[in-house]
Motif scaffolding. Sequence first.
Motif, mmCIF file in Angstrom:
data_model
loop_
_atom_site.group_PDB
_atom_site.id
_atom_site.type_symbol
_atom_site.label_atom_id
_atom_site.label_comp_id
_atom_site.label_asym_id
_atom_site.label_seq_id
_atom_site.Cartn_x
_atom_site.Cartn_y
_atom_site.Cartn_z
ATOM 1 N N THR A 171 -71.254 27.528 -15.180
ATOM 2 C CA THR A 171 -71.186 26.304 -15.108
ATOM 3 C C THR A 171 -70.276 25.948 -16.308
ATOM 4 N N TYR A 172 -70.239 27.004 -17.674
ATOM 5 C CA TYR A 172 -69.556 26.320 -18.170
ATOM 6 C C TYR A 172 -68.143 26.350 -18.605
ATOM 7 N N ALA A 173 -68.471 27.679 -17.744
ATOM 8 C CA ALA A 173 -67.148 28.450 -17.328
ATOM 9 C C ALA A 173 -65.837 28.149 -16.321
ATOM 10 N N GLN A 174 -66.690 27.288 -15.691
ATOM 11 C CA GLN A 174 -65.695 25.965 -14.127
ATOM 12 C C GLN A 174 -65.445 25.131 -14.935
ATOM 13 N N MET A 175 -64.081 25.151 -14.969
ATOM 14 C CA MET A 175 -63.663 23.797 -14.797
ATOM 15 C C MET A 175 -63.706 22.875 -14.099
ATOM 16 N N PRO A 176 -64.114 21.655 -14.428
ATOM 17 C CA PRO A 176 -64.933 20.447 -12.628
ATOM 18 C C PRO A 176 -63.805 20.600 -12.391
ATOM 19 N N ALA A 177 -64.499 20.582 -10.607
ATOM 20 C CA ALA A 177 -63.044 20.054 -10.016
ATOM 21 C C ALA A 177 -63.085 18.412 -9.755
ATOM 22 N N GLN A 178 -61.703 18.380 -9.987
ATOM 23 C CA GLN A 178 -61.368 16.621 -10.974
ATOM 24 C C GLN A 178 -60.969 16.456 -9.098
ATOM 25 N N GLN A 179 -61.991 15.586 -8.779
ATOM 26 C CA GLN A 179 -62.112 14.336 -7.334
ATOM 27 C C GLN A 179 -61.513 13.655 -7.296
ATOM 28 N N ASP A 180 -60.536 13.047 -6.604
ATOM 29 C CA ASP A 180 -60.365 11.655 -6.449
ATOM 30 C C ASP A 180 -61.295 11.013 -6.199
ATOM 31 N N GLU A 181 -62.640 10.793 -6.421
ATOM 32 C CA GLU A 181 -63.513 9.814 -6.069
ATOM 33 C C GLU A 181 -63.954 8.349 -6.845
ATOM 34 N N THR A 182 -63.973 7.672 -5.913
ATOM 35 C CA THR A 182 -64.284 6.415 -6.781
ATOM 36 C C THR A 182 -65.004 5.690 -6.694
ATOM 37 N N LEU A 183 -66.122 5.564 -8.284
ATOM 38 C CA LEU A 183 -67.353 4.938 -7.549
ATOM 39 C C LEU A 183 -67.328 4.100 -8.820
ATOM 40 N N ASN A 184 -68.751 3.305 -8.572
ATOM 41 C CA ASN A 184 -69.194 2.361 -9.371
ATOM 42 C C ASN A 184 -69.707 3.117 -10.689
ATOM 43 N N VAL A 185 -69.510 3.374 -11.789
ATOM 44 C CA VAL A 185 -69.715 3.792 -12.854
ATOM 45 C C VAL A 185 -71.190 3.106 -14.174
ATOM 46 N N VAL A 186 -72.055 1.704 -13.361
ATOM 47 C CA VAL A 186 -73.048 0.996 -13.271
ATOM 48 C C VAL A 186 -73.775 1.804 -12.697
ATOM 49 N N LYS A 187 -73.977 1.711 -11.397
ATOM 50 C CA LYS A 187 -75.176 2.307 -10.664
ATOM 51 C C LYS A 187 -74.943 4.088 -10.329
ATOM 52 N N ILE A 188 -74.067 4.844 -10.708
ATOM 53 C CA ILE A 188 -74.188 6.067 -11.480
ATOM 54 C C ILE A 188 -74.935 6.261 -11.954
ATOM 55 N N THR A 189 -74.790 5.254 -13.367
ATOM 56 C CA THR A 189 -75.617 5.855 -14.746
ATOM 57 C C THR A 189 -77.178 5.173 -14.303
ATOM 58 N N LYS A 190 -77.797 4.279 -13.430
ATOM 59 C CA LYS A 190 -78.247 4.330 -12.819
ATOM 60 C C LYS A 190 -79.250 5.167 -12.217
ATOM 61 N N LEU A 191 -78.232 5.615 -11.563
ATOM 62 C CA LEU A 191 -78.968 6.513 -10.327
ATOM 63 C C LEU A 191 -79.271 7.626 -11.336
#
Length: 232
Positions: A79-99
């Motif tokens: 996991t550390y070795a992999q660079m996160p795939a940079q997705q063009d995903e538009t999201l609601n930070v408030v909603k994802i944090t609650k999740l």
Amino acid sequence: ESSAAQLAANEREAAWREMAKQVAHEIKNPLTPMRLTVQSFQRKFDPGDPDVVKKLEEYSNTLIQQIDTMSSIASAFSTYAQMPAQQDETLNVVKITKLALDIFNEDYIYFFSEEEDLIAKFDRTQLIRVITNLVKNSIHAIEQRAPEHPRIEVHVYPEGANAVITVQDNGIGVIEANKAKVFEPKFTTKTSGMGLGLGMVKKIVETYEGTIYFDSEEGKGTTFKVAFPRKL
């Protein structure tokens, strides 16, 4: 320029050597009990023993547990070795944090946001990973200090062109000598685990052009602040 390039190459090589030593050390840890279990099985196994099924199950469970440990070690480094795939995903930070906070059972975790919607471009899985790692870190800090009234506060708010997430705890805090090491990949104060959590968090946040820093006072607690561009 040639000397600078050589120096950079030497530093990279030294970093990989250090990581290889860490991998070897972590893998050797479960190998010893596995070897002892097999040797004990060889010496003591008796097909005529009335408890043979129970003993075989105990041997098997010990080996499976150590194999799972090795698997988690491999996953952590992978996991550390992999660079996160940079997705063009538009999201609601408030909603994802609650999740992300929904997976925790601790009743001393509190969520605050004056906004209902705070939109940013960030991969959903990676953002959840950032939040869960920071909260797990705070839970561990609280368990080490065991305050009378444990408390973790997670705040989400806009700040200029950024979306900001802060995770504040009243745990043990970070001693001065360790502050410079907090984001190092192999650094951990835990007795188990890989110490890759905060290094990975920093890597993910910086991939999305964000920043992370912390403020901590020994014996009183720590606040981590993550900021990354929001969609205006």
